[in-house]
Design an enzyme around this catalytic site. Sequence first.
Site, PDB file in Angstrom:
ATOM      1  N   LYS A   9       0.845  -1.197   0.000  1.00  0.00           N
ATOM      2  CA  LYS A   9       0.000   0.000   0.000  1.00  0.00           C
ATOM      3  C   LYS A   9       0.874   1.238   0.000  1.00  0.00           C
ATOM      4  CE  LYS A   9      -0.694   0.439   5.024  1.00  0.00           C
ATOM      5  NZ  LYS A   9      -1.691   0.573   6.097  1.00  0.00           N
ATOM      6  N   GLN A  10       0.231   2.375  -0.259  1.00  0.00           N
ATOM      7  CA  GLN A  10       0.947   3.648  -0.242  1.00  0.00           C
ATOM      8  C   GLN A  10       0.223   4.613   0.675  1.00  0.00           C
ATOM      9  OE1 GLN A  10       2.152   5.324  -4.008  1.00  0.00           O
ATOM     10  NE2 GLN A  10       2.010   7.427  -3.246  1.00  0.00           N
ATOM     11  N   GLY A  11       0.984   5.233   1.571  1.00  0.00           N
ATOM     12  CA  GLY A  11       0.429   6.226   2.476  1.00  0.00           C
ATOM     13  C   GLY A  11       0.915   7.618   2.114  1.00  0.00           C
ATOM     14  N   ALA A  12       0.708   8.557   3.016  1.00  0.00           N
ATOM     15  CA  ALA A  12       1.095   9.943   2.770  1.00  0.00           C
ATOM     16  C   ALA A  12       2.600  10.139   2.816  1.00  0.00           C
ATOM     17  CB  ALA A  12       0.423  10.861   3.789  1.00  0.00           C
ATOM     18  N   GLU A  13       3.298   9.266   3.542  1.00  0.00           N
ATOM     19  CA  GLU A  13       4.728   9.431   3.747  1.00  0.00           C
ATOM     20  C   GLU A  13       5.589   8.372   3.054  1.00  0.00           C
ATOM     21  OE1 GLU A  13       6.288  11.877   5.444  1.00  0.00           O
ATOM     22  OE2 GLU A  13       4.396  12.885   5.920  1.00  0.00           O
ATOM     23  N   ALA A  14       4.999   7.205   2.797  1.00  0.00           N
ATOM     24  CA  ALA A  14       5.835   6.098   2.324  1.00  0.00           C
ATOM     25  C   ALA A  14       5.028   5.066   1.540  1.00  0.00           C
ATOM     26  CB  ALA A  14       6.507   5.419   3.515  1.00  0.00           C
ATOM     27  N   LYS A  29       9.635  -0.472   4.014  1.00  0.00           N
ATOM     28  CA  LYS A  29       9.022   0.854   4.086  1.00  0.00           C
ATOM     29  C   LYS A  29       9.939   1.826   3.370  1.00  0.00           C
ATOM     30  CE  LYS A  29       7.055   4.220   7.299  1.00  0.00           C
ATOM     31  NZ  LYS A  29       6.708   4.475   8.716  1.00  0.00           N
ATOM     32  N   ASP A 137       1.722   8.114  16.745  1.00  0.00           N
ATOM     33  CA  ASP A 137       0.571   7.790  15.901  1.00  0.00           C
ATOM     34  C   ASP A 137      -0.137   6.552  16.449  1.00  0.00           C
ATOM     35  OD1 ASP A 137      -1.245   7.976  13.813  1.00  0.00           O
ATOM     36  OD2 ASP A 137       0.071   7.018  12.332  1.00  0.00           O
TER      37      ASP A 137
END
Length: 242
Positions: A9-14, A29, A137
């Site tokens: 998956k892809q998040g906002a940071e990585a 990551k 987080d």
Amino acid sequence: MCEDLKILKQGAEAKLYICNYLGRPTLIKERFEKKYRQPELDTAITKERIKNEARAIVRCKTAGVKTPSLYLVDFDRRRIYMQHFEDSITIKDFIINVFKKHEQNGSGDGLNSLDKVSVLIGQTVRKLHDNNIIHGDLTTSNMLLVQKNENVDEHDAKWLQIENLELVMIDFGLSFIDSSTEDKGVDLYVLERALISTHNDYPDIFTKILNAYKSYSKNNVKEIISKFEEVRARGRKRTMVG
């Protein structure tokens, strides 16, 4: 070196990839470049965050908190290679499954397991804070339940039995090391807000977590709870003011 690389998956940071690294299931990551930043600044910030994440994972081992094992830190490629738990479920999905099964058959077994998981979360967060690890987080998506018995399917009723599970903390991308009671209070507030927004059908969960947090260790707990209540009050004031 890394076989069968697949994006998870892809998040906002990585971006997160899974693969086999040296014969082991591995999660990679990879922090991508932020084009809006000046390149040297972006590199410096990324390197510092990778350092903080790796440092927190290593420190967790000393604290007795289970995390993915760290395999490799590659600053040039902005990557951290770590253990991938193939047989696991997030606390978020565990809670959803508990209530789904409870609605279907009316059994209280799942709710009893959820109470035990709440205690486990509170004790684990307390271990982090006793060792000055600020997660940054704390959400139920960043906590895994991992099977002690590898032969149990995640859809099996045994998933609701806490004795078959252990808690793993993940995603230390916003973590840092600090003894500040303010930062620990903020950590707790982030967790409370995450629970309210995601699991409002189980309103007592944070209370149970906080009680376990307070009872696990008495070391400066009053100061931390006091700071947490201050942070909570400021948050409520901002919500009312808008």
